[in-house]
Design an enzyme around this catalytic site. Structure first.
Site, PDB file in Angstrom:
ATOM      1  N   CYS A  63      12.910   6.060  -8.119  1.00  0.00           N
ATOM      2  CA  CYS A  63      12.967   5.367  -9.503  1.00  0.00           C
ATOM      3  C   CYS A  63      14.127   5.362 -10.207  1.00  0.00           C
ATOM      4  O   CYS A  63      14.988   4.586 -10.578  1.00  0.00           O
ATOM      5  CB  CYS A  63      11.855   5.335 -10.219  1.00  0.00           C
ATOM      6  N   LEU A 106      12.257   0.045 -17.333  1.00  0.00           N
ATOM      7  CA  LEU A 106      13.664   0.516 -16.923  1.00  0.00           C
ATOM      8  C   LEU A 106      13.976   1.732 -17.883  1.00  0.00           C
ATOM      9  O   LEU A 106      14.771   2.494 -17.681  1.00  0.00           O
ATOM     10  CB  LEU A 106      14.718  -0.629 -16.935  1.00  0.00           C
ATOM     11  N   ARG A 155       0.462   1.834   8.132  1.00  0.00           N
ATOM     12  CA  ARG A 155       0.075   2.546   6.875  1.00  0.00           C
ATOM     13  C   ARG A 155      -1.204   2.156   6.323  1.00  0.00           C
ATOM     14  O   ARG A 155      -2.115   3.142   5.827  1.00  0.00           O
ATOM     15  CB  ARG A 155       1.172   1.929   5.893  1.00  0.00           C
ATOM     16  N   GLY A 159       1.227   1.107  -5.061  1.00  0.00           N
ATOM     17  CA  GLY A 159      -0.105   0.653  -4.898  1.00  0.00           C
ATOM     18  C   GLY A 159      -1.468   1.344  -4.622  1.00  0.00           C
ATOM     19  O   GLY A 159      -2.356   1.106  -4.984  1.00  0.00           O
ATOM     20  N   ALA A 193       1.034  -1.137   0.028  1.00  0.00           N
ATOM     21  CA  ALA A 193       0.087   0.010  -0.011  1.00  0.00           C
ATOM     22  C   ALA A 193       0.797   1.366  -0.022  1.00  0.00           C
ATOM     23  O   ALA A 193       0.608   2.107   0.774  1.00  0.00           O
ATOM     24  CB  ALA A 193      -0.733  -0.162   1.151  1.00  0.00           C
ATOM     25  N   GLY A 194       1.643   1.248  -0.799  1.00  0.00           N
ATOM     26  CA  GLY A 194       3.018   2.370  -1.092  1.00  0.00           C
ATOM     27  C   GLY A 194       2.406   3.379  -1.990  1.00  0.00           C
ATOM     28  O   GLY A 194       1.432   3.718  -2.265  1.00  0.00           O
ATOM     29  N   ASP A 246      -1.116  -4.439   3.259  1.00  0.00           N
ATOM     30  CA  ASP A 246       0.140  -4.361   3.475  1.00  0.00           C
ATOM     31  C   ASP A 246       0.359  -4.851   4.827  1.00  0.00           C
ATOM     32  O   ASP A 246      -0.654  -5.053   5.793  1.00  0.00           O
ATOM     33  CB  ASP A 246       0.263  -2.587   3.644  1.00  0.00           C
ATOM     34  N   PHE A 297      15.870   7.031 -19.805  1.00  0.00           N
ATOM     35  CA  PHE A 297      16.047   8.003 -20.949  1.00  0.00           C
ATOM     36  C   PHE A 297      15.420   9.271 -20.231  1.00  0.00           C
ATOM     37  O   PHE A 297      15.952  10.352 -20.344  1.00  0.00           O
ATOM     38  CB  PHE A 297      14.685   7.689 -22.017  1.00  0.00           C
ATOM     39  N   LEU A 353       3.239   6.425 -13.367  1.00  0.00           N
ATOM     40  CA  LEU A 353       2.973   7.569 -12.607  1.00  0.00           C
ATOM     41  C   LEU A 353       3.963   8.251 -12.277  1.00  0.00           C
ATOM     42  O   LEU A 353       5.088   7.426 -11.653  1.00  0.00           O
ATOM     43  CB  LEU A 353       1.927   7.303 -11.849  1.00  0.00           C
TER      44      LEU A 353
HETATM   45  C1  UDX Z   1       9.545   9.123 -12.324  1.00  0.00           C
HETATM   46  C2  UDX Z   1       9.054   8.945 -13.806  1.00  0.00           C
HETATM   47  O1  UDX Z   1       8.528  10.072 -14.323  1.00  0.00           O
HETATM   48  C3  UDX Z   1       7.715   7.818 -13.781  1.00  0.00           C
HETATM   49  O2  UDX Z   1       7.225   7.758 -15.018  1.00  0.00           O
HETATM   50  C4  UDX Z   1       8.049   6.696 -13.255  1.00  0.00           C
HETATM   51  O3  UDX Z   1       6.729   5.888 -12.922  1.00  0.00           O
HETATM   52  C5  UDX Z   1       8.794   6.722 -11.654  1.00  0.00           C
HETATM   53  O4  UDX Z   1       9.727   7.596 -11.887  1.00  0.00           O
HETATM   54  P1  UDX Z   1       9.047  10.426 -10.329  1.00  0.00           P
HETATM   55  O5  UDX Z   1      10.380   9.666  -9.799  1.00  0.00           O
HETATM   56  O6  UDX Z   1       7.714  10.305  -9.382  1.00  0.00           O
HETATM   57  O7  UDX Z   1       8.650   9.539 -11.703  1.00  0.00           O
HETATM   58  O8  UDX Z   1       9.252  11.884 -10.709  1.00  0.00           O
HETATM   59  P2  UDX Z   1       9.537  12.736 -11.788  1.00  0.00           P
HETATM   60  O9  UDX Z   1       8.627  13.784 -12.171  1.00  0.00           O
HETATM   61  O10 UDX Z   1      10.171  11.881 -12.890  1.00  0.00           O
HETATM   62  O11 UDX Z   1      11.073  13.532 -11.399  1.00  0.00           O
HETATM   63  C6  UDX Z   1      12.099  12.875 -10.906  1.00  0.00           C
HETATM   64  C7  UDX Z   1      13.280  13.707 -10.439  1.00  0.00           C
HETATM   65  O12 UDX Z   1      13.863  14.569 -11.546  1.00  0.00           O
HETATM   66  C8  UDX Z   1      12.584  14.881  -9.616  1.00  0.00           C
HETATM   67  O13 UDX Z   1      13.621  14.885  -8.547  1.00  0.00           O
HETATM   68  C9  UDX Z   1      12.655  16.072 -10.149  1.00  0.00           C
HETATM   69  O14 UDX Z   1      12.692  17.303  -9.455  1.00  0.00           O
HETATM   70  C10 UDX Z   1      13.769  15.968 -11.408  1.00  0.00           C
HETATM   71  N1  UDX Z   1      13.325  16.342 -12.599  1.00  0.00           N
HETATM   72  C11 UDX Z   1      12.418  16.318 -13.440  1.00  0.00           C
HETATM   73  C12 UDX Z   1      14.176  17.791 -12.910  1.00  0.00           C
HETATM   74  O15 UDX Z   1      15.289  17.926 -12.144  1.00  0.00           O
HETATM   75  N2  UDX Z   1      14.169  18.537 -14.140  1.00  0.00           N
HETATM   76  C13 UDX Z   1      13.257  17.961 -14.926  1.00  0.00           C
HETATM   77  O16 UDX Z   1      13.021  18.718 -16.144  1.00  0.00           O
HETATM   78  C14 UDX Z   1      12.267  16.856 -14.597  1.00  0.00           C
HETATM   79  P1  ADP Z   2       6.532   1.882  -3.816  1.00  0.00           P
HETATM   80  O1  ADP Z   2       6.964   3.385  -4.062  1.00  0.00           O
HETATM   81  O2  ADP Z   2       7.087   1.041  -4.925  1.00  0.00           O
HETATM   82  O3  ADP Z   2       5.046   1.821  -3.807  1.00  0.00           O
HETATM   83  P2  ADP Z   2       6.895   1.626  -1.034  1.00  0.00           P
HETATM   84  O4  ADP Z   2       7.896   1.373  -0.014  1.00  0.00           O
HETATM   85  O5  ADP Z   2       5.999   2.876  -0.901  1.00  0.00           O
HETATM   86  O6  ADP Z   2       7.176   1.348  -2.619  1.00  0.00           O
HETATM   87  O7  ADP Z   2       5.649   0.559  -0.584  1.00  0.00           O
HETATM   88  C1  ADP Z   2       5.924  -0.711  -0.454  1.00  0.00           C
HETATM   89  C2  ADP Z   2       4.909  -1.464   0.533  1.00  0.00           C
HETATM   90  O8  ADP Z   2       4.934  -2.808   0.416  1.00  0.00           O
HETATM   91  C3  ADP Z   2       5.407  -0.904   1.902  1.00  0.00           C
HETATM   92  O9  ADP Z   2       4.277  -0.560   2.592  1.00  0.00           O
HETATM   93  C4  ADP Z   2       5.700  -2.241   2.570  1.00  0.00           C
HETATM   94  O10 ADP Z   2       5.015  -2.528   3.931  1.00  0.00           O
HETATM   95  C5  ADP Z   2       4.735  -3.637   1.599  1.00  0.00           C
HETATM   96  N1  ADP Z   2       5.058  -4.699   1.654  1.00  0.00           N
HETATM   97  C6  ADP Z   2       6.245  -5.405   1.532  1.00  0.00           C
HETATM   98  N2  ADP Z   2       6.397  -6.574   1.207  1.00  0.00           N
HETATM   99  C7  ADP Z   2       4.993  -7.085   1.843  1.00  0.00           C
HETATM  100  C8  ADP Z   2       4.461  -8.402   1.752  1.00  0.00           C
HETATM  101  N3  ADP Z   2       5.034  -9.463   1.781  1.00  0.00           N
HETATM  102  N4  ADP Z   2       3.074  -8.355   2.179  1.00  0.00           N
HETATM  103  C9  ADP Z   2       2.311  -7.057   2.303  1.00  0.00           C
HETATM  104  N5  ADP Z   2       2.774  -6.047   2.317  1.00  0.00           N
HETATM  105  C10 ADP Z   2       4.147  -5.898   1.851  1.00  0.00           C
END
Ligand code: UDX
Ligand code: ADP
Length: 469
Positions: free
Chosen positions: A270, A215, A37, A12, A8-9, A32, A220, A161
């Site tokens: 990510c 990935l 949480r 999720g 549920a992060g 979770d 990119f 997202l």
């Molecule tokens: C990213 C991808 O965009 C998303 O598609 C994937 O599912 C998860 O990883 P996120 O990490 O949530 O998403 O945010 P994003 O908007 O991509 O920004 C990532 C980082 O790059 C941030 O620290 C942001 O401030 C920085 N960034 C982004 C810049 O410094 N300049 C930019 O022009 C865009």
């Molecule tokens: P993301 O950004 O990928 O969503 P998070 O760390 O925010 O990652 O969330 C992952 C969630 O998965 C955490 O809240 C963690 O407690 C939960 N989790 C991990 N392993 C298990 C499991 N085996 N069963 C249930 N929940 C789990």
């Protein structure tokens, strides 16, 4: 149809809330092991949801209790599901083979084993967490080992997202990607998304293409940020303005204008993780040149973060011990409470190593989180320093500025675009310095009231003044 999501992060929670919201005929349960949480997701006070995302409260409010449930009863939810999404954490490994590079799949494998033990009917398992290529094969093997291989179809459905815009990204995605081998399973998942996503935006591929695409997309995107950040350094040396360069470059339709904002460095859970993952795979498959190419994206990012901190230290006469510096923003980007890999963590670390006193303002991040993050990068006495008042969380930019030598903008929160420069200047020690790691301050207005301002990627004019336009 019943969907269960394990985890549920940040991925999720919002994703399932959107599915439940758009598909009233499907019962969605998010489970979770983290009781706090789940309690937060169930809190009647929607401002307490564990993930801060604009409009997420509305999406949750509409579906929660109707066809959206948050629970810690993992086993029951697994037994009842027709589709199980795995959205657990897959951080970079910190130990053993591949430490610092490969993804740690222990939580994914644990889920697979749990499902293998409990499942008694035909189900679809969907990888939602970003995973290395061929993770689906691992999941399948775990199920095959207990004789349930035929009951289960594994699909890859990576989430694209971005935090801070999760609700908009989920309700109107550029594309939904579904990878798999079994046509019926693919069609079942397509039918879920087709409740609100036009079919032509739902791409289907084979499993491995889908896993690799996620990935690659993140690599990119990160590469674009490192590319413009590399140019920001050159702009500062040459007198060019990185915003103008980005605009000029981005109007080429082949390049496009998005994701060209120079910054103090990218963060988030990510980008770095996925590139490390990619380079690990390349090394593993004997492609060191490819690995090194992508590694340089991270190296440039680390350099950019360090460069910014050094700029602050050098400008404050190379001595910042016991000087108060106000930090504006700690989250890795605006509109999120997430600090994972935030550039702010490493900038603050570098300043704290030099014994600066930090007053940190962020509208969403707690002091506890800040302390945990700083401890995680080697400031082992962060809690003690906080107790001594050397690291504080303050309630406004003005409070951060009080008797400070400098203010540094590290997150691009909208409220920082309209700071009361005169009032802030009046409260600071002189010379009063502004370090804009996001290029969002009004450099001209700030200079006019007397600030010395440094903005990422803005060079000096011919007469040696900072270019402010
Ligand atoms: C990213 C991808 O965009 C998303 O598609 C994937 O599912 C998860 O990883 P996120 O990490 O949530 O998403 O945010 P994003 O908007 O991509 O920004 C990532 C980082 O790059 C941030 O620290 C942001 O401030 C920085 N960034 C982004 C810049 O410094 N300049 C930019 O022009 C865009
Ligand atoms: P993301 O950004 O990928 O969503 P998070 O760390 O925010 O990652 O969330 C992952 C969630 O998965 C955490 O809240 C963690 O407690 C939960 N989790 C991990 N392993 C298990 C499991 N085996 N069963 C249930 N929940 C789990």
């Amino acid at each position: 149809m019943k969907i269960t999501c394990i985890g549920a992060g940040y991925v999720g929670g919002p994703t399932m809330a959107m599915i439940a919201n758009k598909c009233p005929d499907i019962e969605v349960t998010v489970v979770d092991v983290n009781e706090a949480r789940i309690a937060a997701w169930n809190d009647p006070d929607l401002s307490k949801l564990p993930v801060f995302e604009p409009q997420l409260d509305e999406v949750v409010a509409e579906a929660r209790g109707r066809n959206l449930f948050f629970s810690t009863e993992v086993d029951t939810a697994i037994r009842e599901a027709d589709i199980i999404f795995i959205s657990v954490n897959t951080p970079t490994k910190t130990y053993g083979a591949g430490a610092g590079q490969a993804a740690d799949l222990k939580w994914v494998e644990r889920c697979a084993r749990q499902i293998a033990e409990l499942v008694e009917k035909d189900i679809i398992i969907v990888e939602k967490s970003t995973v290395p290529i061929r993770t689906a094969a691992m999941i399948k093997s775990v199920l095959r080992a207990v004789g349930k291989g035929d009951r289960v179809k594994v699909l890859s459905n990576p989430e694209f997202l971005a935090e801070g815009t999760a609700v908009a990204d989920l309700s109107n995605p550029d594309r939904v990607l579904i990878g798999g081998e079994d046509e019926t399973a693919i069609e079942t998942l397509v039918s879920v998304y087709a409740h609100w996503v036009p079919r032509e935006k739902i791409l289907t591929t084979n499993l491995w293409s889908s896993e690799l695409s996620k990935l690659t997309a993140n690599a990119f995107l990160a590469q674009r940020v490192s590319s413009i950040n590399s140019i920001s350094a050159l702009c500062e040396e040459t007198g060019a303005d990185v915003n103008e360069v980005a605009r000029a470059v981005g109007t080429d339709s082949r390049i496009g204008p998005k994701f060209l904002k120079a910054s103090v460095g990218f963060g988030g859970s990510c980008f770095q993780k996925d590139i490390l993952n990619l380079t690990y795979l390349c090394d593993y498959f004997g492609l060191p040149e490819v690995a090194n190419y992508w590694k340089s994206v991270i190296e440039l990012n680390d350099w950019q973060k360090g460069r910014f901190a050094q700029k602050i230290i050098a400008t404050l006469f190379n001595t910042i011990a016991e000087k108060k510096i106000g930090i504006l923003g700690f989250a890795f980007k605006k509109n999120t409470n997430d600090t994972r890999e935030s550039a702010a963590i490493s900038v603050c670390r570098d300043l704290l190593i030099e014994r600066a006193h930090l007053a940190i303002y962020d509208p969403q991040v707690s002091l506890d989180q800040i302390i945990r993050d700083l401890e995680g990068v080697g400031i082992s006495d962060a809690a003690e320093r906080a107790a001594n008042g050397e690291i504080t969380k303050v309630a406004s930019p003005l409070e951060a500025a009080e008797s400070a030598h400098a203010l540094a903008v590290l997150t691009e929160w909208d409220e920082f675009t309209s700071l009361p420069y005169q009032e802030i200047f009046d409260h600071m020690l002189k010379p009063a310095c502004l370090f804009d790691g996001r290029n969002i301050l009004d450099a001209k207005a700030a200079t006019e009231v007397g600030f010395e301002i440094y903005s990422i990627g803005r060079g000096r004019s011919l007469d040696g003044e900072w270019q402010v336009r």
